[in-house]
Design an enzyme around this catalytic site. Structure first.
Site, PDB file in Angstrom:
ATOM      1  N   ASP A  34       3.878   8.927  30.697  1.00 57.58           N
ATOM      2  CA  ASP A  34       3.370  10.161  31.316  1.00 57.58           C
ATOM      3  C   ASP A  34       2.651   9.884  32.629  1.00 57.58           C
ATOM      4  O   ASP A  34       2.534  10.752  33.484  1.00 57.58           O
ATOM      5  CB  ASP A  34       2.452  10.895  30.343  1.00 57.58           C
ATOM      6  CG  ASP A  34       3.276  11.585  29.287  1.00 57.58           C
ATOM      7  OD1 ASP A  34       3.762  10.888  28.383  1.00 57.58           O
ATOM      8  OD2 ASP A  34       3.487  12.804  29.403  1.00 57.58           O
ATOM      9  N   LYS A  64       2.691   8.772  24.815  1.00 59.17           N
ATOM     10  CA  LYS A  64       2.281   9.414  23.558  1.00 59.17           C
ATOM     11  C   LYS A  64       1.456   8.482  22.683  1.00 59.17           C
ATOM     12  O   LYS A  64       1.764   7.296  22.565  1.00 59.17           O
ATOM     13  CB  LYS A  64       3.549   9.879  22.831  1.00 59.17           C
ATOM     14  CG  LYS A  64       3.338  10.577  21.510  1.00 59.17           C
ATOM     15  CD  LYS A  64       2.380  11.739  21.577  1.00 59.17           C
ATOM     16  CE  LYS A  64       2.716  12.769  22.625  1.00 59.17           C
ATOM     17  NZ  LYS A  64       1.609  13.746  22.869  1.00 59.17           N
TER      18      LYS A  64
HETATM   19  O1  MRU Z   1       2.889  15.558  24.472  1.00 59.20           O
HETATM   20  P1  MRU Z   1       4.293  15.372  24.947  1.00 59.20           P
HETATM   21  O2  MRU Z   1       5.314  15.673  23.903  1.00 59.20           O
HETATM   22  O3  MRU Z   1       4.557  16.077  26.253  1.00 59.20           O
HETATM   23  O4  MRU Z   1       4.385  13.811  25.248  1.00 59.20           O
HETATM   24  C1  MRU Z   1       5.562  13.309  25.775  1.00 59.20           C
HETATM   25  C2  MRU Z   1       5.579  11.846  25.867  1.00 59.20           C
HETATM   26  O5  MRU Z   1       4.624  11.169  25.601  1.00 59.20           O
HETATM   27  C3  MRU Z   1       6.847  11.228  26.368  1.00 59.20           C
HETATM   28  O6  MRU Z   1       7.010   9.970  25.800  1.00 59.20           O
HETATM   29  C4  MRU Z   1       6.720  11.074  27.879  1.00 59.20           C
HETATM   30  O7  MRU Z   1       6.469  12.290  28.501  1.00 59.20           O
HETATM   31  C5  MRU Z   1       7.901  10.446  28.457  1.00 59.20           C
HETATM   32  S1  MRU Z   1       9.098  11.692  28.776  1.00 59.20           S
HETATM   33  C6  MRU Z   1      10.490  11.360  29.261  1.00 59.20           C
END
Ligand code: MRU
Length: 351
Positions: free
Chosen positions: A242, A253
């Site tokens: 992210d 995540k």
């Molecule tokens: O909370 P989220 O579902 O938006 O978290 C998403 C993630 O952590 C993904 O692994 C990350 O955005 C990589 S996306 C291609």
């Protein structure tokens, strides 16, 4: 790519943003139409649209939705509204830098235009920019797929976390794009998908995408990853990100940090796949990345069932940071950063 995009602009300048409501998957595959910026904000906040690149694309289109009503007004009023909409969307979620990156691009696009441009013409230019962000993201996914597949070429099993596929991007994904490409070359590839507590993006979304695409997937609870590694069922871990700091520390995540430690302990390569839009070179290290904390109810009352004592205190960070020293390589659309050092990150991302 998914048969239906997770994020789509429908129509022209008076169109609207259409999203797959990811909170309802895998049991209901429902599209929602966002015709106000408040709907876009809510969709990002409540994870109807999620995944760093998809959030960026949705926010770019959210700017159009938010400014449409001012298209016939004088520029001063349009410009004031644009500033408000950009600031408002930036408050939806704090960690994925793609959100701020996309909003900055929209802001810069507006700033580049002459003051004499009519509001409707400026809106049209902004829609072009949002479409460009979407198209570029799709191309970045394809490139990450190609680079990532090379790194996974000798694997019979890989482990992944959260959802990094077509639902999280405008294309095939980041880490999942690499997995799709590797599975095309080696149809026997086994993917172990962490269910990804507490919101189960791995179980609800990644397993759904892999099954739809005919890729072998085995779902595990997050706490089973160590066992899967110990049993040598996987030869690589690959995740998305992210926000990646200048030194290569990567926020992703919650649970990703633990996986990076486990992979290192088992001598298994740990790969992060992320486009250049996920890098934040203004932050020296991962310690400076803002980490979103979400509602306690996601843990105590997940999916409507109470699973903890009433009023039990909860800590619910949505992300954690894998330190660069645990990351074997970062796969970007421009190439592979390996080893992950400040210099190598700067060279790849700053050019
Ligand atoms: O909370 P989220 O579902 O938006 O978290 C998403 C993630 O952590 C993904 O692994 C990350 O955005 C990589 S996306 C291609």
């Amino acid at each position: 790519m998914n048969p239906r995009p997770a994020v789509a602009w429908i129509g022209q300048l008076d169109g609207y943003l259409q999203l797959i409501d990811q909170t309802l998957l895998p049991t209901q595959d429902v599209l929602i139409d966002c015709r106000t910026v408040e709907q876009v904000w809510e969709a990002i906040k409540s994870l109807r649209v999620r995944g760093a690149p998809a959030i960026g694309v949705a926010a770019a289109y959210g700017v159009i939705v938010g400014c449409q009503s001012q298209a016939e007004l004088p520029r001063s009023e349009f410009d004031a509204r644009l500033t408000h909409v950009l600031d408002y969307l930036a408050t939806s979620r704090p960690t994925a830098v793609n959100l701020f990156w996309a909003l900055d691009r929209m802001k810069a696009t507006a700033a580049e235009q002459p003051d004499t441009l009519l509001s409707s013409e400026l809106l049209s230019r902004l829609l072009e920019e949002a479409r460009t962000i979407e198209v570029e993201d799709r191309a970045m996914c394809a490139a990450m797929g190609r680079f990532g597949a090379e790194l996974l070429a000798n694997c019979s099993g890989v482990l992944t976390h959260c959802n990094t596929g077509g639902l999280a991007t405008a294309g095939d994904g980041t880490a999942l794009a690499a997995i799709f490409a590797a599975a095309k070359a080696n149809p026997k590839l086994q993917v172990y998908a962490d269910e990804t507590r507490p919101l189960l993006q791995g179980a609800r979304l990644t397993a759904w995408e892999l099954l739809q695409r005919g890729v072998h997937v085995t779902l595990i609870c997050d706490s089973m990853a160590a066992c899967v590694m110990k049993l040598r069922r996987v030869q690589a871990v690959i995740v998305g990100a992210d926000r990646i700091a200048a030194n290569g520390d990567a926020a992703n995540k919650i649970g990703t940090y633990g996986l990076s430690v486990l992979a290192k302990a088992h001598g298994i390569p740990f790969y992060v796949a992320a486009p250049s839009s996920t890098f934040d070179l203004t932050l020296e290290s991962g310690e400076l990345i803002p980490i979103e904390e979400r509602a306690a109810s996601e843990i105590t009352n997940g999916f409507g069932k109470q699973t903890a004592p009433t009023d039990c205190p909860v800590f619910n960070p949505a992300f954690d940071v894998a330190p660069a020293e645990n990351i074997t390589a970062i796969i970007t659309e421009r190439g592979v950063i390996q080893p992950v050092t400040v210099d190598n990150v700067r060279k790849m991302i700053k050019g």
